[in-house]
Design a protein around this motif. Structure first.
Motif, PDB file in Angstrom:
ATOM      1  N   LYS A   1       0.841  -1.195   0.000  1.00 56.80           N
ATOM      2  CA  LYS A   1       0.000   0.000   0.000  1.00 56.80           C
ATOM      3  C   LYS A   1       0.880   1.250   0.000  1.00 56.80           C
ATOM      4  O   LYS A   1       2.007   1.220   0.472  1.00 56.80           O
ATOM      5  N   THR A   2       0.332   2.333  -0.514  1.00 54.97           N
ATOM      6  CA  THR A   2       1.000   3.624  -0.484  1.00 54.97           C
ATOM      7  C   THR A   2       0.207   4.545   0.434  1.00 54.97           C
ATOM      8  O   THR A   2      -1.007   4.678   0.293  1.00 54.97           O
ATOM      9  N   TYR A   3       0.899   5.165   1.373  1.00 57.05           N
ATOM     10  CA  TYR A   3       0.294   6.054   2.357  1.00 57.05           C
ATOM     11  C   TYR A   3       0.750   7.473   2.034  1.00 57.05           C
ATOM     12  O   TYR A   3       1.943   7.713   1.893  1.00 57.05           O
ATOM     13  N   VAL A   4      -0.207   8.389   1.946  1.00 60.57           N
ATOM     14  CA  VAL A   4       0.118   9.748   1.501  1.00 60.57           C
ATOM     15  C   VAL A   4      -0.405  10.775   2.498  1.00 60.57           C
ATOM     16  O   VAL A   4      -1.558  10.715   2.915  1.00 60.57           O
ATOM     17  N   ASP A   5       0.473  11.710   2.852  1.00 60.67           N
ATOM     18  CA  ASP A   5       0.098  12.884   3.630  1.00 60.67           C
ATOM     19  C   ASP A   5       0.555  14.093   2.838  1.00 60.67           C
ATOM     20  O   ASP A   5       1.689  14.534   2.950  1.00 60.67           O
ATOM     21  N   ASP A   6      -0.326  14.616   2.003  1.00 60.74           N
ATOM     22  CA  ASP A   6      -0.021  15.754   1.147  1.00 60.74           C
ATOM     23  C   ASP A   6      -0.533  17.010   1.844  1.00 60.74           C
ATOM     24  O   ASP A   6      -1.733  17.187   2.023  1.00 60.74           O
ATOM     25  N   GLY A   7       0.392  17.869   2.270  1.00 63.32           N
ATOM     26  CA  GLY A   7       0.017  19.094   2.954  1.00 63.32           C
ATOM     27  C   GLY A   7       0.112  18.985   4.468  1.00 63.32           C
ATOM     28  O   GLY A   7      -0.528  19.750   5.175  1.00 63.32           O
ATOM     29  N   TYR A   8       0.894  18.038   4.987  1.00 64.32           N
ATOM     30  CA  TYR A   8       1.042  17.852   6.431  1.00 64.32           C
ATOM     31  C   TYR A   8       2.483  18.070   6.862  1.00 64.32           C
ATOM     32  O   TYR A   8       3.406  17.563   6.234  1.00 64.32           O
ATOM     33  N   SER A   9       2.653  18.772   7.965  1.00 63.72           N
ATOM     34  CA  SER A   9       3.979  19.054   8.506  1.00 63.72           C
ATOM     35  C   SER A   9       4.641  17.784   9.023  1.00 63.72           C
ATOM     36  O   SER A   9       3.979  16.912   9.603  1.00 63.72           O
ATOM     37  N   GLY A  10       5.939  17.710   8.857  1.00 60.35           N
ATOM     38  CA  GLY A  10       6.706  16.592   9.379  1.00 60.35           C
ATOM     39  C   GLY A  10       7.015  16.735  10.853  1.00 60.35           C
ATOM     40  O   GLY A  10       7.565  15.816  11.462  1.00 60.35           O
ATOM     41  N   MET A  11       6.685  17.861  11.457  1.00 62.63           N
ATOM     42  CA  MET A  11       6.951  18.068  12.884  1.00 62.63           C
ATOM     43  C   MET A  11       5.931  17.349  13.761  1.00 62.63           C
ATOM     44  O   MET A  11       6.141  17.169  14.937  1.00 62.63           O
ATOM     45  N   ASN A  12       4.825  16.931  13.169  1.00 66.25           N
ATOM     46  CA  ASN A  12       3.747  16.283  13.909  1.00 66.25           C
ATOM     47  C   ASN A  12       3.534  14.893  13.319  1.00 66.25           C
ATOM     48  O   ASN A  12       3.438  14.750  12.106  1.00 66.25           O
ATOM     49  N   PHE A  13       3.419  13.880  14.153  1.00 62.60           N
ATOM     50  CA  PHE A  13       3.222  12.521  13.653  1.00 62.60           C
ATOM     51  C   PHE A  13       1.761  12.091  13.702  1.00 62.60           C
ATOM     52  O   PHE A  13       1.455  10.927  13.497  1.00 62.60           O
ATOM     53  N   SER A  14       0.841  13.015  13.954  1.00 60.07           N
ATOM     54  CA  SER A  14      -0.591  12.708  13.963  1.00 60.07           C
ATOM     55  C   SER A  14      -1.184  12.941  12.587  1.00 60.07           C
ATOM     56  O   SER A  14      -2.260  13.519  12.449  1.00 60.07           O
ATOM     57  N   ARG A  15      -0.486  12.487  11.569  1.00 59.46           N
ATOM     58  CA  ARG A  15      -0.940  12.655  10.194  1.00 59.46           C
ATOM     59  C   ARG A  15      -1.785  11.444   9.805  1.00 59.46           C
ATOM     60  O   ARG A  15      -1.452  10.316  10.177  1.00 59.46           O
ATOM     61  N   PRO A  16      -2.872  11.648   9.065  1.00 57.27           N
ATOM     62  CA  PRO A  16      -3.776  10.521   8.761  1.00 57.27           C
ATOM     63  C   PRO A  16      -3.100   9.376   8.007  1.00 57.27           C
ATOM     64  O   PRO A  16      -3.311   8.201   8.341  1.00 57.27           O
ATOM     65  N   GLY A  17      -2.304   9.680   7.005  1.00 58.91           N
ATOM     66  CA  GLY A  17      -1.628   8.619   6.260  1.00 58.91           C
ATOM     67  C   GLY A  17      -0.644   7.860   7.122  1.00 58.91           C
ATOM     68  O   GLY A  17      -0.534   6.634   7.040  1.00 58.91           O
ATOM     69  N   PHE A  18       0.080   8.584   7.973  1.00 59.51           N
ATOM     70  CA  PHE A  18       1.050   7.934   8.854  1.00 59.51           C
ATOM     71  C   PHE A  18       0.342   7.070   9.889  1.00 59.51           C
ATOM     72  O   PHE A  18       0.802   5.973  10.210  1.00 59.51           O
ATOM     73  N   GLN A  19      -0.782   7.546  10.407  1.00 60.77           N
ATOM     74  CA  GLN A  19      -1.548   6.749  11.373  1.00 60.77           C
ATOM     75  C   GLN A  19      -2.085   5.470  10.724  1.00 60.77           C
ATOM     76  O   GLN A  19      -2.121   4.408  11.349  1.00 60.77           O
TER      77      GLN A  19
END
Length: 171
Positions: A48-66
């Motif tokens: 699968k490919t997980y994408v967080d387009d428009g999310y800061s890397g300083m926060n790990f509460s990103r939907p794709g990363f979760q």
């Protein structure tokens, strides 16, 4: 190396600010191309490919990363691949926790293509320092952006994305 393990790769793509295109940003498309080519060249199956387009890397509460973490927890993926370490995140403590503690504890192999880092065959001692530099870069950019916005506001320039209703935005 443990080539006999059937890897199910999760490709993680992130960009903190999109390039104002409709649909996927150019950077995300480029990251996708780099990672799919890398997997094809090395014989890794992309789960699968997980994408967080428009999310800061300083926060790990990103939907794709979760979503990626949920698939790690369920055992759906056992490999995470990013274009570089900064795509995983720019908070050096959290990025280090994932690369040095969480992924190894879960039996997940982590690969950062541009950094030539592979947790299975790692002899690169500079990786923790790269995570520190990635966070320092994010903080430096944030400070510069705030300074530029402050200067524009002091000059009476409009700093919003859109002009208020009934007005036209000038350059």
């Amino acid at each position: 190396m443990q080539d006999n393990i059937p890897y199910r790769a999760g490709l993680y793509l992130r960009l903190s600010k999109d390039d104002d295109l409709d649909g996927e940003s150019l950077s995300i498309s480029t990251q996708r191309s780099i990672l799919t080519d890398y997997c094809a060249a090395n014989g890794y199956m992309v789960y699968k490919t997980y994408v967080d387009d428009g999310y800061s890397g300083m926060n790990f509460s990103r939907p794709g990363f979760q979503e990626l973490l949920a698939d790690v927890e369920s055992g759906a993926i056992n490999m995470v691949i990013t274009k570089d370490l900064s795509r995983l995140g720019r908070n050096y403590i959290s990025a280090g926790e994932f690369t040095e503690i969480y992924f190894p504890a879960k039996g997940v192999r982590y690969i950062s293509v541009a950094d030539c880092y592979d947790s299975e065959n790692s002899s690169i001692d500079i990786i923790p320092f790269k995570n520190v530099f990635n966070e320092m870069y994010a903080r430096d950019i944030r400070r510069k952006i705030r300074f530029a916005f402050s200067a524009r506001m002091k000059n009476g320039d409009f700093v919003g994305a859109f002009a208020p209703f009934g007005y036209k935005r000038s350059a």
